[in-house]
Design a protein around this motif. Structure first.
Motif: not given
Length: 213
Positions: A47-75
């Motif tokens: 649950a804590g990990a999900d909260i961190v990821l949701i926070s990243l999405g709401v507060l940062g990644l959404a404004q940046l346009g999502g994950l980069s292709d390289k980072l997504l490929g590494a994941l």
């Protein structure tokens, strides 16, 4: 900040709808519950990990346009490797089933208590299933983060609802696993679970591989 409940509820509903499907993270919580080993620690970490990821999405990644292709490929690559190894371990348990020591005597059952898991191992395993799962990043950081933009200034409230949805889901799942752990003392059930987990892990890994091409 005043919570706007329709927005808060919308975030909660979206979050729960995304994580309800049985996936690697949920399967891990179920197994820890059935084994009666560090279940609530596992629930808290997931649950804590999900909260961190949701926070990243709401507060940062959404404004940046999502994950980069390289980072997504590494994941995706890390997730495929992790799921492949875990699937193999589950398949080995399927081939050579070993029931918990609490089972009543059954013909042909090899009785042995599950290997003890330390708190550190439990935390690392839960983190691995949460962070090395590309679906978790896509569902929480990207999809929820992007959806929050539709609520403008209410995006934070939407994110809080999504975080609450994740907490509610994992508490419910953990409670169900704890309750079932007292009743599913059948070697057949354990073997079916391990077989299903192996197929699910390998199927998810194969699907992730196709997404790279």
């Amino acid at each position: 900040m005043t919570l706007t409940f329709p927005t808060f509820t919308a975030g909660m509903v979206l979050s729960m709808s995304l994580i309800m499907a049985i996936g690697p993270q949920n399967a891990h919580v179920l197994r820890m519950g059935l084994q009666r080993q560090h279940l609530w620690l596992t629930v808290a970490v997931c649950a804590g990990a999900d909260i961190v990821l949701i926070s990243l999405g709401v507060l940062g990644l959404a404004q940046l346009g999502g994950l980069s292709d390289k980072l997504l490929g590494a994941l995706v690559g890390a997730g495929v490797l992790f799921l492949g190894v875990y699937g193999w371990q589950a398949f080995q348990r399927f081939l050579k089933p070993q029931a918990p020591a609490s089972l009543d005597d059954e013909p042909g059952v090899q009785r042995r208590a599950p290997a003890p898991v330390t708190r550190r191992q439990a935390v690392l395993s839960a983190l691995a299933f949460s962070v090395l799962n590309p679906h978790a990043w896509l569902d929480t950081a990207v999809l929820i983060g992007s959806a929050s933009l539709a609520y403008g200034q209410g995006s934070t409230t939407f994110g809080l609802g999504a975080a609450a949805g994740s907490v509610v889901w994992f508490v419910v799942l953990g409670t169900a696993a704890f309750w079932l752990g007292r009743r599913l003392n059948s070697l057949h059930i354990w073997r079916l679970l391990d077989g299903a987990v192996a197929l699910m892990m390998w199927g998810t890994a194969a699907w992730l591989l196709t997404s790279l091409f």
